[in-house]
Design a protein around this motif. Structure first.
Motif, PDB file in Angstrom:
ATOM      1  N   LYS A  71       8.978   1.364  26.452  1.00  0.00           N
ATOM      2  CA  LYS A  71       8.882   1.680  25.022  1.00  0.00           C
ATOM      3  C   LYS A  71       9.333   0.489  24.173  1.00  0.00           C
ATOM      4  CE  LYS A  71       9.334   6.685  24.656  1.00  0.00           C
ATOM      5  NZ  LYS A  71      10.180   7.795  24.130  1.00  0.00           N
ATOM      6  N   LEU A  72      10.424  -0.126  24.618  1.00  0.00           N
ATOM      7  CA  LEU A  72      10.934  -1.284  23.881  1.00  0.00           C
ATOM      8  C   LEU A  72       9.919  -2.423  23.890  1.00  0.00           C
ATOM      9  CD1 LEU A  72      13.303  -2.532  22.359  1.00  0.00           C
ATOM     10  CD2 LEU A  72      14.233  -3.284  24.553  1.00  0.00           C
ATOM     11  N   GLU A  73       9.266  -2.622  25.023  1.00  0.00           N
ATOM     12  CA  GLU A  73       8.248  -3.667  25.122  1.00  0.00           C
ATOM     13  C   GLU A  73       7.076  -3.361  24.202  1.00  0.00           C
ATOM     14  OE1 GLU A  73       7.217  -3.900  29.192  1.00  0.00           O
ATOM     15  OE2 GLU A  73       9.033  -5.003  29.794  1.00  0.00           O
ATOM     16  N   ASN A  76       8.168  -4.030  20.678  1.00  0.00           N
ATOM     17  CA  ASN A  76       8.240  -5.468  20.407  1.00  0.00           C
ATOM     18  C   ASN A  76       6.849  -6.075  20.248  1.00  0.00           C
ATOM     19  OD1 ASN A  76      11.027  -5.447  20.491  1.00  0.00           O
ATOM     20  ND2 ASN A  76      11.144  -6.030  22.648  1.00  0.00           N
ATOM     21  N   ARG A  77       5.916  -5.628  21.092  1.00  0.00           N
ATOM     22  CA  ARG A  77       4.545  -6.138  20.976  1.00  0.00           C
ATOM     23  C   ARG A  77       3.931  -5.745  19.642  1.00  0.00           C
ATOM     24  NH1 ARG A  77       4.065  -4.590  26.525  1.00  0.00           N
ATOM     25  NH2 ARG A  77       3.034  -2.649  25.897  1.00  0.00           N
ATOM     26  N   HIS A  78       4.181  -4.508  19.248  1.00  0.00           N
ATOM     27  CA  HIS A  78       3.639  -4.036  17.968  1.00  0.00           C
ATOM     28  C   HIS A  78       4.249  -4.817  16.803  1.00  0.00           C
ATOM     29  CE1 HIS A  78       1.921  -1.290  15.056  1.00  0.00           C
ATOM     30  NE2 HIS A  78       3.123  -1.111  14.517  1.00  0.00           N
ATOM     31  N   GLN A  79       5.571  -5.008  16.873  1.00  0.00           N
ATOM     32  CA  GLN A  79       6.244  -5.759  15.816  1.00  0.00           C
ATOM     33  C   GLN A  79       5.765  -7.206  15.782  1.00  0.00           C
ATOM     34  OE1 GLN A  79      10.489  -5.696  16.144  1.00  0.00           O
ATOM     35  NE2 GLN A  79      10.838  -6.809  14.235  1.00  0.00           N
ATOM     36  N   ALA A  80       5.582  -7.801  16.954  1.00  0.00           N
ATOM     37  CA  ALA A  80       5.100  -9.184  17.011  1.00  0.00           C
ATOM     38  C   ALA A  80       3.699  -9.295  16.426  1.00  0.00           C
ATOM     39  CB  ALA A  80       5.111  -9.675  18.453  1.00  0.00           C
ATOM     40  N   SER A  81       2.854  -8.313  16.739  1.00  0.00           N
ATOM     41  CA  SER A  81       1.484  -8.341  16.213  1.00  0.00           C
ATOM     42  C   SER A  81       1.483  -8.224  14.693  1.00  0.00           C
ATOM     43  CB  SER A  81       0.673  -7.190  16.825  1.00  0.00           C
ATOM     44  OG  SER A  81       0.553  -7.351  18.222  1.00  0.00           O
ATOM     45  N   GLU A  82       2.348  -7.354  14.162  1.00  0.00           N
ATOM     46  CA  GLU A  82       2.419  -7.204  12.709  1.00  0.00           C
ATOM     47  C   GLU A  82       2.935  -8.476  12.049  1.00  0.00           C
ATOM     48  OE1 GLU A  82       4.775  -3.775  11.849  1.00  0.00           O
ATOM     49  OE2 GLU A  82       3.045  -2.415  11.946  1.00  0.00           O
ATOM     50  N   THR A  83       3.937  -9.094  12.668  1.00  0.00           N
ATOM     51  CA  THR A  83       4.496 -10.323  12.097  1.00  0.00           C
ATOM     52  C   THR A  83       3.474 -11.454  12.124  1.00  0.00           C
ATOM     53  OG1 THR A  83       6.713  -9.677  12.838  1.00  0.00           O
ATOM     54  CG2 THR A  83       6.379 -11.990  12.244  1.00  0.00           C
ATOM     55  N   ILE A  84       2.749 -11.572  13.238  1.00  0.00           N
ATOM     56  CA  ILE A  84       1.728 -12.611  13.341  1.00  0.00           C
ATOM     57  C   ILE A  84       0.628 -12.391  12.311  1.00  0.00           C
ATOM     58  CG2 ILE A  84      -0.143 -13.458  14.804  1.00  0.00           C
ATOM     59  CD1 ILE A  84       2.510 -14.681  15.464  1.00  0.00           C
ATOM     60  N   GLU A 136       3.474 -11.665  23.614  1.00  0.00           N
ATOM     61  CA  GLU A 136       2.785 -11.683  24.895  1.00  0.00           C
ATOM     62  C   GLU A 136       1.308 -11.354  24.668  1.00  0.00           C
ATOM     63  OE1 GLU A 136       4.032 -12.632  27.690  1.00  0.00           O
ATOM     64  OE2 GLU A 136       6.138 -12.755  27.067  1.00  0.00           O
ATOM     65  N   GLY A 137       0.499 -11.781  25.622  1.00  0.00           N
ATOM     66  CA  GLY A 137      -0.918 -11.436  25.587  1.00  0.00           C
ATOM     67  C   GLY A 137      -1.638 -11.977  24.370  1.00  0.00           C
ATOM     68  N   GLU A 138      -2.387 -11.085  23.707  1.00  0.00           N
ATOM     69  CA  GLU A 138      -3.193 -11.494  22.543  1.00  0.00           C
ATOM     70  C   GLU A 138      -2.319 -11.997  21.411  1.00  0.00           C
ATOM     71  OE1 GLU A 138      -6.524  -9.603  19.480  1.00  0.00           O
ATOM     72  OE2 GLU A 138      -5.774  -8.446  21.187  1.00  0.00           O
ATOM     73  N   ALA A 139      -1.168 -11.347  21.208  1.00  0.00           N
ATOM     74  CA  ALA A 139      -0.266 -11.780  20.138  1.00  0.00           C
ATOM     75  C   ALA A 139       0.222 -13.212  20.381  1.00  0.00           C
ATOM     76  CB  ALA A 139       0.920 -10.831  20.034  1.00  0.00           C
ATOM     77  N   ARG A 140       0.437 -13.553  21.636  1.00  0.00           N
ATOM     78  CA  ARG A 140       0.890 -14.910  21.963  1.00  0.00           C
ATOM     79  C   ARG A 140      -0.192 -15.931  21.653  1.00  0.00           C
ATOM     80  NH1 ARG A 140       3.483 -16.699  27.808  1.00  0.00           N
ATOM     81  NH2 ARG A 140       4.129 -18.810  27.187  1.00  0.00           N
TER      82      ARG A 140
END
Length: 214
Positions: A71-73, A76-84, A136-140
């Motif tokens: 869930k934390l991952e 974090n991925r969702h938050q990273a995508s929004e920030t990007i 990670e992944g697409e966000a990276r």
């Protein structure tokens, strides 16, 4: 933080069935739950009355650590995508301003040093936001793209600053006034080119007719 849930289920129910009831109150899926009774975790197919659970018995519900980590991952991925995405939108707006400044410099129009410096600073703020993300992944991949785009624009601004300081600029709106000076001199011995010339006087006529007076 601990929460208490009071439930009523048939004594012959299994712990798996109890988990499905708890999922409605806790929001935790059955696979994310760990039920402990008297310090021991219970299997899903074990029945409550066989484990010694009676009315008002207390069980401990824990979230599965692996599920919590997943869930934390995801968060974090969702938050990273929004920030990007936010960084990309901000960089897109700054790119338009950089392009406008570049057009002005190449057209020999004045671009203020302060404006170029401000654009560089704003781009560096977005660069720091991107670098601080653990994507990670697409966000990276998106983060790498934005970082490279920001670096390219910063290099462009540095070149514009150097070009701007290498030669003087001519303002596109000239305030120069053309003045034509005509001088007329009225000093002695000098004439104005436009002054009227005096008419030439007739020379005196001399005659030889004398009159004598006694």
């Amino acid at each position: 933080m601990a929460y208490q849930h009071q439930l009523s289920v048939p004594a012959h129910s299994t712990f798996g069935e109890l988990k499905r009831v708890l999922a409605q109150d806790t929001g935790l899926e059955p696979g994310e739950q760990r039920l402990l009774f008297r310090g021991k975790e219970k299997d899903d197919d074990e029945r409550l009355h066989m484990a010694g659970i009676v009315e008002m018995s207390k069980l401990v519900l824990l979230e599965d650590p692996a599920s919590k980590e997943r869930k934390l991952e995801r968060m974090n991925r969702h938050q990273a995508s929004e920030t990007i995405a936010a960084v990309g939108a901000a960089v897109g707006k700054l790119a338009a301003k950089v392009s406008s400044s570049e057009t002005c410099v190449h057209a020999s129009m004045k671009a203020a040093d302060e404006e170029l410096a401000d654009l560089t600073e704003l781009l560096m703020v977005q660069l720091l936001k991107s670098d601080s993300l653990e994507a990670e992944g697409e966000a990276r991949l998106r983060r790498r793209f934005e970082v490279r785009r920001i670096q390219d624009m910063v290099e462009t601004l540095d070149l514009l600053k150097a070009r701007r300081n290498s030669y003087p600029f001519i303002s596109s709106s000239s305030d120069a006034v053309s003045v034509t000076t005509q001088r007329e001199t009225f000093e002695s011995g000098l004439e104005s080119p436009s002054a009227p010339r005096p008419k030439a006087s007739s020379p005196p006529r001399i005659t030889n007719n004398w009159e004598l007076f006694d």
